[in-house]
Design a protein around this motif. Structure first.
Motif, PDB file in Angstrom:
ATOM      1  N   UNK A 122       0.819  -1.208   0.000  1.00  0.00           N
ATOM      2  CA  UNK A 122       0.000   0.000   0.000  1.00  0.00           C
ATOM      3  C   UNK A 122       0.859   1.267   0.000  1.00  0.00           C
ATOM      4  N   UNK A 123       2.042   1.180  -0.603  1.00  0.00           N
ATOM      5  CA  UNK A 123       2.891   2.363  -0.729  1.00  0.00           C
ATOM      6  C   UNK A 123       2.203   3.419  -1.577  1.00  0.00           C
ATOM      7  N   UNK A 124       2.398   4.680  -1.180  1.00  0.00           N
ATOM      8  CA  UNK A 124       1.882   5.805  -1.960  1.00  0.00           C
ATOM      9  C   UNK A 124       3.001   6.673  -2.530  1.00  0.00           C
ATOM     10  N   UNK A 125       4.168   6.665  -1.865  1.00  0.00           N
ATOM     11  CA  UNK A 125       5.297   7.493  -2.290  1.00  0.00           C
ATOM     12  C   UNK A 125       6.528   6.604  -2.392  1.00  0.00           C
ATOM     13  N   UNK A 126       7.146   6.578  -3.562  1.00  0.00           N
ATOM     14  CA  UNK A 126       8.264   5.668  -3.806  1.00  0.00           C
ATOM     15  C   UNK A 126       9.349   6.374  -4.590  1.00  0.00           C
ATOM     16  N   UNK A 127      10.599   6.220  -4.152  1.00  0.00           N
ATOM     17  CA  UNK A 127      11.738   6.786  -4.872  1.00  0.00           C
ATOM     18  C   UNK A 127      12.657   5.665  -5.322  1.00  0.00           C
ATOM     19  N   UNK A 128      12.837   5.544  -6.629  1.00  0.00           N
ATOM     20  CA  UNK A 128      13.797   4.603  -7.196  1.00  0.00           C
ATOM     21  C   UNK A 128      14.936   5.342  -7.879  1.00  0.00           C
ATOM     22  N   UNK A 145       3.627  -6.642  -7.067  1.00  0.00           N
ATOM     23  CA  UNK A 145       3.840  -5.300  -6.562  1.00  0.00           C
ATOM     24  C   UNK A 145       2.516  -4.596  -6.330  1.00  0.00           C
ATOM     25  N   UNK A 146       2.519  -3.730  -5.327  1.00  0.00           N
ATOM     26  CA  UNK A 146       1.311  -2.960  -5.075  1.00  0.00           C
ATOM     27  C   UNK A 146       1.063  -1.952  -6.179  1.00  0.00           C
ATOM     28  N   UNK A 147      -0.173  -1.635  -6.419  1.00  0.00           N
ATOM     29  CA  UNK A 147      -0.521  -0.702  -7.496  1.00  0.00           C
ATOM     30  C   UNK A 147      -1.104   0.590  -6.949  1.00  0.00           C
ATOM     31  N   UNK A 148      -0.879   0.863  -5.650  1.00  0.00           N
ATOM     32  CA  UNK A 148      -1.450   2.055  -5.034  1.00  0.00           C
ATOM     33  C   UNK A 148      -0.506   3.246  -5.039  1.00  0.00           C
ATOM     34  N   UNK A 149       0.712   3.074  -5.563  1.00  0.00           N
ATOM     35  CA  UNK A 149       1.688   4.163  -5.563  1.00  0.00           C
ATOM     36  C   UNK A 149       1.156   5.327  -6.390  1.00  0.00           C
ATOM     37  N   UNK A 150       1.181   6.524  -5.780  1.00  0.00           N
ATOM     38  CA  UNK A 150       0.689   7.727  -6.447  1.00  0.00           C
ATOM     39  C   UNK A 150       1.817   8.662  -6.852  1.00  0.00           C
ATOM     40  N   UNK A 151       2.942   8.626  -6.110  1.00  0.00           N
ATOM     41  CA  UNK A 151       4.081   9.488  -6.427  1.00  0.00           C
ATOM     42  C   UNK A 151       5.316   8.620  -6.621  1.00  0.00           C
ATOM     43  N   UNK A 152       5.977   8.790  -7.772  1.00  0.00           N
ATOM     44  CA  UNK A 152       7.154   7.993  -8.107  1.00  0.00           C
ATOM     45  C   UNK A 152       8.293   8.907  -8.539  1.00  0.00           C
ATOM     46  N   UNK A 153       9.472   8.699  -7.933  1.00  0.00           N
ATOM     47  CA  UNK A 153      10.663   9.467  -8.275  1.00  0.00           C
ATOM     48  C   UNK A 153      11.668   8.540  -8.974  1.00  0.00           C
ATOM     49  N   UNK A 154      12.063   8.902 -10.187  1.00  0.00           N
ATOM     50  CA  UNK A 154      13.095   8.181 -10.931  1.00  0.00           C
ATOM     51  C   UNK A 154      14.170   9.174 -11.362  1.00  0.00           C
ATOM     52  N   UNK A 155      14.564  10.041 -10.459  1.00  0.00           N
ATOM     53  CA  UNK A 155      15.495  11.123 -10.771  1.00  0.00           C
ATOM     54  C   UNK A 155      16.932  10.620 -10.867  1.00  0.00           C
TER      55      UNK A 155
END
Length: 403
Positions: A122-128, A145-155
């Motif tokens: 139930x992650x909502x914010x994830x940084x990869x 994998x959970x599909x609830x992530x709303x914010x993703x960082x791939x910087x």
């Protein structure tokens, strides 16, 4: 009436006189009865661990400190499940500090990351961002994998790990269909990658693409046409974008950062075609030779001129914030257009606009009645001291003269 002795009472009840052994058993029984509150406490503990998940979720959300939340799952498997379900962030605080990541090999870190994604459904914010590629390890487990992530960082992927290919990015995007925010700062994503992003994550509202030098107007067009809820887009220093990809953009787009892009006249017309921009930040195009402060090459002629500013002011009547830093080619008619058309403007930044003159300053003062912040650098403008003082008297506390 004479009271009965203990022996007499036993005689009446059982007809037997208690022996010392019987009395000892009776005392042990009484002592055991005194311990019954402990038994009640054990039962109550069992009752707490059997509370329904809704109640346990409420309890977890009431915990204030990080230590309390971290130790919650030590109680039992059920409580650990509740803790996992309420875990919403993974490494988001570390996206600018790779030293905070575990000091293990890239291969091991990829495996750990995949396991964490499976554990925290139930992650909502994830940084990869700045992590090694995880796609090779995760490809067989992506369905978990959970599909609830709303914010993703791939910087900053290319600085700290091998580049993600478009195919690998497409796989990552497919894991997170509910994304509303994504940041791909300084990544090597191409137009094909943007197409995959738009197809997999059509509910996106914010997309950050600064320094993504491989994308063009074609990718931007596909993104805007397929993500119809998009409200915020950042394309700073994307040198292959001229702006024509914005043609027909949705009215939901209200925020745009396009500093350092090679915007063409038709690009400006396309950018304002949606008609609802409220926040627009521009900077004169720059050459590839930049110092640490991203100073402009003095020999480069800017593309944001009077015509561009007139197009913007006429096409964006709802503008609240406008930044025109280093736009040295904007002349009087441009400033007049802002005063005439931008009635909702709250903040205006004109750092480095050398052709801002007394009449242009007067036009902004008279026309932009809602202006609350006006930033000018003290040296690089053509305004007289008298005009600046007059502006300050008419709009006290609005003008900021910066060094």
């Amino acid at each position: 009436m004479m009271s009965l002795s203990p022996n007499d009472r036993y005689k009446q009840g059982s007809g037997k006189i208690p022996t010392p052994k019987t009395l000892r058993k009776e005392a042990e029984k009484n002592d055991h009865d005194d311990e019954r509150p402990c038994k009640i406490r054990r039962n109550s503990s069992s009752f707490i661990t059997s509370l329904p998940d809704d109640c346990l979720n409420l309890i977890f959300k009431c915990l204030k400190t990080k230590d309390d939340r971290s130790s919650f799952g030590l109680t039992c498997h059920q409580w650990l499940h509740i803790q996992n379900n309420n875990h919403e962030l993974l490494w988001c605080d570390n996206k600018y500090d790779p030293g905070k990541y575990p000091k293990i090999s890239p291969q091991s870190l990829a495996i750990v990351t995949c396991r964490l994604l499976i554990r925290f459904q139930h992650l909502k914010y994830l940084s990869l961002g700045r992590l090694p590629r995880i796609t090779d390890v995760a490809i067989l487990k992506s369905h978990s994998f959970g599909s609830n992530v709303q914010k993703l960082y791939l910087d900053n992927c290319y600085d700290y790990s091998p580049d993600y290919t478009d195919t690998q990015l497409s796989l990552i995007f497919s894991w997170f269909p509910r994304l509303t925010f994504i940041s791909l700062d300084s990544s090597d994503i191409t137009d094909k990658g943007l197409e995959a992003l738009a197809k997999c994550c059509s509910s996106l509202k914010t997309v950050n693409l600064p320094w993504c030098c491989s994308i063009t107007d074609s990718g931007i067009s596909f993104l805007l046409q397929n993500c119809r809820e998009l409200s915020s887009l950042t394309i700073d220093y994307c040198s292959n974008i001229t702006g024509i990809g914005f043609q027909g953009c949705a009215q939901t787009l209200t925020y745009l950062e396009a500093r350092g892009c090679e915007l063409a006249p038709e690009g400006f017309r396309a950018i304002v075609s949606g008609g609802r921009l409220e926040y627009l930040y521009l900077l004169t195009s720059i050459s590839p030779e930049l110092d640490e402060d991203y100073e402009l090459n003095e020999d480069y002629e800017g593309c944001i001129n009077t015509e561009a500013v007139i197009t913007i002011s006429e096409g964006c009547p709802f503008l609240k914030e406008l930044s025109l830093s280093k736009c040295e080619e904007v002349e009087l008619d441009g400033w007049k257009a802002i005063g005439l058309n931008c009635k909702e403007l709250n903040e205006l930044v004109v750092m480095g606009c050398q052709k801002l003159c007394d009449m242009g300053l007067q036009a902004i003062c008279d026309g932009c009645n809602k202006l609350s912040e006006f930033e000018i650098d003290r040296a690089k403008n053509s305004c007289s001291s008298f005009a600046l003082e007059l502006f300050e008297r008419k709009k006290p506390g609005v003008l900021f003269l910066l060094p």
